[in-house]
Write an enzyme that holds these catalytic residues in place. Structure first.
Site, PDB file in Angstrom:
ATOM      1  N   ARG A  34      -3.714  63.585  -8.196  1.00  0.00           N
ATOM      2  CA  ARG A  34      -4.038  64.137  -6.650  1.00  0.00           C
ATOM      3  C   ARG A  34      -3.919  65.656  -6.630  1.00  0.00           C
ATOM      4  O   ARG A  34      -3.072  66.327  -7.413  1.00  0.00           O
ATOM      5  CB  ARG A  34      -2.792  63.698  -6.090  1.00  0.00           C
ATOM      6  CG  ARG A  34      -3.106  62.240  -5.428  1.00  0.00           C
ATOM      7  CD  ARG A  34      -1.976  61.848  -4.571  1.00  0.00           C
ATOM      8  NE  ARG A  34      -1.132  61.161  -5.500  1.00  0.00           N
ATOM      9  CZ  ARG A  34       0.025  60.266  -5.055  1.00  0.00           C
ATOM     10  NH1 ARG A  34       0.110  60.313  -3.845  1.00  0.00           N
ATOM     11  NH2 ARG A  34       0.785  59.833  -5.647  1.00  0.00           N
ATOM     12  N   SER A  66       3.237  65.187 -16.243  1.00  0.00           N
ATOM     13  CA  SER A  66       3.866  64.077 -16.292  1.00  0.00           C
ATOM     14  C   SER A  66       3.910  63.777 -18.047  1.00  0.00           C
ATOM     15  O   SER A  66       3.643  62.549 -18.230  1.00  0.00           O
ATOM     16  CB  SER A  66       3.884  62.908 -15.643  1.00  0.00           C
ATOM     17  OG  SER A  66       3.973  63.487 -14.388  1.00  0.00           O
ATOM     18  N   ASP A  97       7.066  64.338 -13.586  1.00  0.00           N
ATOM     19  CA  ASP A  97       7.061  63.454 -12.281  1.00  0.00           C
ATOM     20  C   ASP A  97       8.437  62.998 -11.974  1.00  0.00           C
ATOM     21  O   ASP A  97       8.926  62.777 -10.983  1.00  0.00           O
ATOM     22  CB  ASP A  97       5.989  62.199 -12.592  1.00  0.00           C
ATOM     23  CG  ASP A  97       6.151  61.433 -13.814  1.00  0.00           C
ATOM     24  OD1 ASP A  97       6.997  61.883 -14.537  1.00  0.00           O
ATOM     25  OD2 ASP A  97       5.314  60.577 -13.855  1.00  0.00           O
TER      26      ASP A  97
HETATM   27  C1  BG6 Z   1       3.509  58.840  -8.032  1.00  0.00           C
HETATM   28  C2  BG6 Z   1       3.903  60.204  -8.176  1.00  0.00           C
HETATM   29  O1  BG6 Z   1       3.797  58.278  -6.825  1.00  0.00           O
HETATM   30  O2  BG6 Z   1       3.904  57.896  -9.124  1.00  0.00           O
HETATM   31  C3  BG6 Z   1       3.410  60.331  -9.696  1.00  0.00           C
HETATM   32  O3  BG6 Z   1       3.565  60.892  -7.452  1.00  0.00           O
HETATM   33  C4  BG6 Z   1       3.967  59.546 -10.516  1.00  0.00           C
HETATM   34  O4  BG6 Z   1       4.008  61.805 -10.036  1.00  0.00           O
HETATM   35  C5  BG6 Z   1       3.485  57.961 -10.262  1.00  0.00           C
HETATM   36  O5  BG6 Z   1       3.324  59.948 -11.885  1.00  0.00           O
HETATM   37  C6  BG6 Z   1       3.995  57.265 -11.226  1.00  0.00           C
HETATM   38  O6  BG6 Z   1       3.531  55.840 -10.981  1.00  0.00           O
HETATM   39  P1  BG6 Z   1       1.985  55.336 -11.397  1.00  0.00           P
HETATM   40  O7  BG6 Z   1       2.273  53.546 -11.124  1.00  0.00           O
HETATM   41  O8  BG6 Z   1       0.938  55.856 -10.729  1.00  0.00           O
HETATM   42  O9  BG6 Z   1       1.873  55.429 -13.188  1.00  0.00           O
END
Ligand code: BG6
Length: 453
Positions: A75, A139, A193
């Site tokens: 994003r 991350s 993250d």
């Molecule tokens: C998101 C965060 O909502 O969740 C990210 O903004 C994070 O930074 C992510 O890495 C983790 O969840 P997933 O399921 O998208 O790997």
């Protein structure tokens, strides 16, 4: 007899309280090792300093860009915060895809793609050419010696762009910006993250001093006492430490609990032997564990009438969302069967559905318990740091597995309560993503930078 045989296999995936206590104890030991100057090189858990020294206080303000790379979606965001109005944050974002070839191509291609997305986003927002400070949620494990630098230690979660490990990702990003010659970035904070999530939640709840991710991967961070962080000068106050607990087990700490299925899943990744704890917990791997158990049952004639379909042999068919759907309460077996049919496992009977559901439940339960045991080590460390008999604390959480699985969070909390009874832990689900937190961190850093000049 078939039932007993299946249970014998599933029992290898069930953990006793004793075993979970062992996980907590070993995690605590690894955390201490990771913080020490002498032994941290040998530790599995890296305990990386983040240069974030406090949680939000509500005075943060300004306009910032944020990037969010490393979870299930990439994003670009614009975050606008008004001074003195704690809840007045305006956010816009756009999701961009990163093609598999780019994730696994050269670093130059990856970072050029990222910069192309930023340019597109600025255009979309009607801010073409604008030069804003940027909070970069990146991350992956990075060594930081300041906030605006992050040397990539290793790729995880399926990324493997070449020429990045050992490099400063801020430089890689800035080089790509320079190549494009369209806009400038005047400051870039690198934020994990977990840290972004802790800050996002900390903006609303000042007791939030832990960040937890259970999504594609898993990791945590927490506020540690400066005097315990031997790798950073200074003894006063606190700093957030990125535990990088996904790598727990890489020195054999989990060998007693690993099953044949964990070994197969590990060997089929592009980082075998690494991120062993993460591979037993997070969304990218749980479905593969389930699939391997189902294949084993089928080969032994205990499932799908012994018919091993091509479909079941296909890697990655069990995405996180299916694990979450299958375990949803009150879901009739007929519906489980239709999910299986959707997965292309058409010859399944009603009995097969019962077995598949049980396998999913055992694998997810173990994941949640392992995660709870690790978290018990983290919160108990904070409690001991502060010499408290009882600690009351909030954990900010994000990640698709945590948010969509019907039982993960309750099993994790039960385990945590059992293994860290002196800690009252509240979970705060992050709805805003980590980009908001990254912007908050960038806001503070920019203010301090400007005051210094
Ligand atoms: C998101 C965060 O909502 O969740 C990210 O903004 C994070 O930074 C992510 O890495 C983790 O969840 P997933 O399921 O998208 O790997």
């Amino acid at each position: 007899a078939q039932h007993a045989e299946r249970q014998r296999v599933l029992d290898t995936l069930r953990l006793s309280r004793e075993q979970l206590l062992q996980v907590k104890k070993r995690m605590s030991e690894e955390m201490v090792r990771g913080l020490s100057k002498q032994n941290h090189e040998q530790g599995s858990v890296k305990m990386l300093p983040t240069y974030v020294r406090s949680t939000p206080d509500g005075t943060e303000h300004g306009d910032f860009l944020a990037l969010d790379l490393g979870g299930s979606s990439f994003r670009v965001l614009l975050v606008r915060m008004q001074s003195g109005k704690r809840h007045n944050v305006d956010m816009h974002h756009k999701i961009y895809s990163i093609p598999q070839e780019t994730m696994q191509g050269t670093g130059e291609e990856l970072f050029s793609h990222i910069v192309k997305c930023i340019a597109d986003f600025l255009e979309y927002m009607g801010m073409r050419g604008a030069s804003l400070p940027l909070g970069f949620t990146f991350s992956f494990p990075c060594h930081q010696s300041k906030l605006d630098q992050g040397i990539l230690l290793r790729w995880t979660k399926g990324f493997k762009a070449s020429g990045c490990v050992g490099e400063d990702v801020v430089m890689l990003l800035k080089d790509a910006v320079r190549r494009r010659q369209e806009f400038d970035l005047n400051f870039v904070a690198v934020v994990n993250d977990t840290v972004g999530t802790m800050m996002t939640c900390g903006y609303e709840d000042p007791k939030c001093e832990v960040g937890l991710i259970v999504g594609t991967g898993t990791n945590t961070c927490y506020m540690e006492e400066m005097h315990n962080i031997e790798l950073v000068d200074g003894d006063v106050g606190r700093m957030c430490v990125n535990v990088e607990w996904g790598a727990f087990g890489d020195n054999g700490e989990l060998d007693d609990f690993c099953t044949q299925f964990d070994h197969i899943v590990d060997e089929c990744t592009n980082n075998p032997g690494k991120q062993r704890y993460e591979k037993m917990i997070s969304g990218m791997y749980l479905g593969e564990i389930v699939r391997n158990v189902l294949m084993d049952f089928t080969e032994k004639g205990l499932l799908f009438r012994g018919q091993l379909s091509e479909r079941l042999k296909t890697r990655g068919i069990f995405e996180t969302k299916f694990l979450s759907q299958i375990e949803r309460d009150r879901l009739a077996m007929r519906q489980v069967r239709s999910i299986l049919q959707h997965l292309g496992l058409t010859s399944s009977t009603c009995d097969d559905s019962v077995v598949v559901k049980e396998v999913c439940s055992v694998v997810a339960r173990r994941a949640a318990q392992l995660c709870g045991a690790g978290l018990a080590a983290v919160v108990d460390k904070i409690r001991q740091n502060r010499n408290l008999n009882q600690l009351s604390i909030t954990v900010g959480v994000d990640g698709t597995l945590y948010k969509t699985h019907p039982h993960f969070s309750s099993v994790m909390q039960e385990t945590l309560q059992d293994l860290a009874p002196q800690c009252q832990v509240t979970f705060h689900k992050s709805e805003d993503g980590s980009g908001k937190g990254a912007a908050l961190i960038t806001a503070v850093a920019c203010r301090v930078n400007n005051e210094g000049h």
